[in-house]
Scaffold this active site. Structure first.
Site, PDB file in Angstrom:
ATOM      1  N   ARG A 275     -25.872  50.883 -31.159  1.00  0.00           N
ATOM      2  CA  ARG A 275     -25.232  51.089 -32.452  1.00  0.00           C
ATOM      3  C   ARG A 275     -25.532  52.452 -33.078  1.00  0.00           C
ATOM      4  NH1 ARG A 275     -27.014  48.512 -36.226  1.00  0.00           N
ATOM      5  NH2 ARG A 275     -25.086  48.238 -37.402  1.00  0.00           N
TER       6      ARG A 275
ATOM      7  N   GLU B  10     -11.248  52.112 -38.702  1.00  0.00           N
ATOM      8  CA  GLU B  10     -11.671  51.869 -37.320  1.00  0.00           C
ATOM      9  C   GLU B  10     -10.509  51.285 -36.539  1.00  0.00           C
ATOM     10  OE1 GLU B  10     -15.492  49.977 -36.690  1.00  0.00           O
ATOM     11  OE2 GLU B  10     -14.675  48.783 -35.033  1.00  0.00           O
TER      12      GLU B  10
ATOM     13  N   GLU C 254     -16.355  51.970 -30.216  1.00  0.00           N
ATOM     14  CA  GLU C 254     -15.822  51.591 -31.526  1.00  0.00           C
ATOM     15  C   GLU C 254     -15.890  52.801 -32.465  1.00  0.00           C
ATOM     16  OE1 GLU C 254     -17.883  48.161 -33.024  1.00  0.00           O
ATOM     17  OE2 GLU C 254     -17.774  47.096 -31.102  1.00  0.00           O
TER      18      GLU C 254
ATOM     19  N   HIS D 260     -20.145  52.790 -32.063  1.00  0.00           N
ATOM     20  CA  HIS D 260     -20.932  51.837 -31.296  1.00  0.00           C
ATOM     21  C   HIS D 260     -20.433  51.811 -29.857  1.00  0.00           C
ATOM     22  CE1 HIS D 260     -21.737  49.417 -35.265  1.00  0.00           C
ATOM     23  NE2 HIS D 260     -22.202  50.652 -35.292  1.00  0.00           N
TER      24      HIS D 260
ATOM     25  N   GLU E 275     -24.917  46.400 -26.991  1.00  0.00           N
ATOM     26  CA  GLU E 275     -24.220  47.258 -27.946  1.00  0.00           C
ATOM     27  C   GLU E 275     -25.211  48.260 -28.536  1.00  0.00           C
ATOM     28  OE1 GLU E 275     -21.393  46.846 -31.938  1.00  0.00           O
ATOM     29  OE2 GLU E 275     -23.092  45.489 -31.668  1.00  0.00           O
TER      30      GLU E 275
ATOM     31  N   ARG F 155     -27.951  42.933 -37.217  1.00  0.00           N
ATOM     32  CA  ARG F 155     -27.336  44.225 -36.951  1.00  0.00           C
ATOM     33  C   ARG F 155     -28.164  45.406 -37.462  1.00  0.00           C
ATOM     34  NH1 ARG F 155     -21.600  43.629 -35.840  1.00  0.00           N
ATOM     35  NH2 ARG F 155     -21.080  41.422 -35.752  1.00  0.00           N
TER      36      ARG F 155
ATOM     37  N   ASP G  91     -10.313  81.454 -17.589  1.00  0.00           N
ATOM     38  CA  ASP G  91     -11.533  82.215 -17.871  1.00  0.00           C
ATOM     39  C   ASP G  91     -12.557  81.295 -18.520  1.00  0.00           C
ATOM     40  OD1 ASP G  91     -13.525  83.926 -18.630  1.00  0.00           O
ATOM     41  OD2 ASP G  91     -12.295  85.185 -19.937  1.00  0.00           O
TER      42      ASP G  91
END
Length: 448
Positions: free
Chosen positions: A339, A199, A135, A248, A337, A320, A56
């Protein structure tokens, strides 16, 4: 990950017999990114393999109205996996499924189906694969006697700490072992910057598999944490005054010959024109992307200066602080990447939107501004203006306004998901706006 194995129905039948599998857990994902599952006894195997297992859909967020509720689960046989736990009543196997309508068509409101649709557009443009290396970060909290998370973290460690500061080394090790049993190639695990934050990084894979693996990863992390009396949460910012949790996204685009389309040995910084255009698309659509990549009210408590999360729409290969970083690897490992993404995102929707934004950059030859190779957080307003640096949305409301006015997002989500997502998130913002918080009482009750 290991190369995907394409199983046939007969392969599945044989593995069921050889492994003595007694139950099948059929997993799919709702609009908001929550993993749903239907567990059936092995007696339903043939019903499943023939595509006739019904459920459903009217009770699932963002799916269909009650008068259109009959839906079918179509298993992706390549996702077959036997869980390495819980076999006291017989082994349990998992299959990730796509959702189909009663007439057998792929359901447009299934975010996994939607990602497949965007990938088909990518292939029509001459590319073969879009690889994603996520990540995801998470926090571990102690649980109370009722199994509910408390506000007490499991440790006071920091980035790359060892025991005794990092009290979760054994927990993460068990998570890694379970993930490896399930076919993950884990590259590293470590304590993150904030107390109680962790992580685990696993190898990149093609877009669909990467999104599948993110969903499986979350389930494994939560399951193993409970064995230790801990609650794992992927909430972006569970505590004041510490870094939030991001996810990331490392990404690479490949051409029909299997070559990395982002790499050009003779290009500026050995990046291809395709890479620059893709990057231009990400930056152009950054504000709208944020609604999907940071989809909760809480997401915007992470996207603030001072806690390492990106706040500004810019890119760099050297620092960064911008939203997009270009790691130094070249050749097959050339990648971008992103972030800003956080782990509350529905990974299928996030990857679809990211890919669509990049493809739009390629189609329309969107050239990004120059890289920003200094700390953006230390730049004043005039410097930001001179370098054409804008900020990401600061609230879910702002992000939704950008989402609603960007035609690219309509194409990336498809009409069904686009509108249902917007409606659901507007309701979330309205509920938050109407709530009077303890902070407000502390701030204003006595002074006004």
């Amino acid at each position: 990950m290991d190369k995907t194995t394409e199983y046939t129905p007969d392969d599945i039948r044989k593995m069921v017999k050889d492994e003595d599998v007694r139950f099948l857990r059929l997993m799919f994902t709702d609009l908001l990114g929550t993993v749903k599952n239907v567990e059936v006894p092995i007696s339903q195997l043939e019903q499943l393999l023939s595509g006739k297992l019904m459920f459903d859909g009217s009770s699932i967020d963002g799916f269909v109205r009650i008068e259109e509720s009959d839906m079918y689960l179509q298993p992706d046989l390549s996702t077959w996996m036997v869980f390495p736990w819980g076999d006291e009543h017989g082994k349990v196997a998992r299959l990730t499924c796509s959702v189909h309508t009663a007439d057998g068509e792929q359901f447009a409101g299934d975010s996994r189906n939607n990602l497949m649709r965007v990938l088909e557009e990518m292939r029509e443009m001459g590319f073969s694969d879009f690889n994603i290396g996520p990540e995801p970060e998470f926090f571990l909290f102690e649980m109370d006697e009722n199994g509910r998370p408390t506000k007490k973290l499991n440790d006071q460690g920091s980035y790359f700490d060892l025991a005794p500061m990092d009290l979760a080394a054994n927990v993460r090790r068990d998570m890694v072992l379970e993930l490896e049993k399930m076919g993950f190639n884990v590259e590293a695990s470590h304590h993150e910057v904030a107390p109680g934050q962790h992580e685990i990084d696993f190898e990149y894979d093609d877009a669909i598999r990467a999104a599948d693996h993110i969903q499986t990863f979350k389930m494994v992390v939560k399951t193993v944490a409970r064995r230790y009396g801990l609650y794992a949460t992927f909430m972006p910012k569970p505590l004041n005054g510490v870094n939030g949790s991001g996810m990331h996204m490392n990404m690479s685009l490949f051409d029909k010959d299997g070559k990395n389309a982002f790499f050009d040995e003779n290009g500026d910084d050995q990046l291809s024109q395709t890479a620059y255009y893709f990057l231009g698309g990400l930056l152009k659509h950054a504000k709208a992307l944020t609604a999907v990549c940071n989809p909760t009210v809480n997401s915007y408590k992470r996207l603030v200066p001072g806690f390492e999360a990106p706040v500004y729409i810019a890119w760099s290969g050297a620092n960064r602080s911008p939203m997009v970083r270009v790691p130094i690897a070249r050749g097959k490992g050339t990648r971008l990447e992103l972030r800003s993404v956080d782990p509350s995102a529905n990974p299928y929707l996030a990857v679809a939107a990211i890919l669509k934004a990049g493809l739009d950059g390629i189609k329309n030859q969107i050239t990004p501004d120059d890289p920003i190779d200094r700390n953006i957080y230390s730049m004043d307003g005039e410097e930001l203006k001179l370098d054409h640096i804008q900020k990401l949305p600061s609230t879910l409301h702002d992000a939704l306004q950008n989402y609603a006015t960007d035609d690219m997002m309509k194409d990336a989500m498809g009409p069904h998901i686009y509108q249902n997502f917007l409606d659901a998130k507007n309701m979330e913002w309205t509920a938050y706006s109407q709530n009077v918080s303890q902070w407000e009482r502390n701030r204003y009750l006595d002074m006004l």
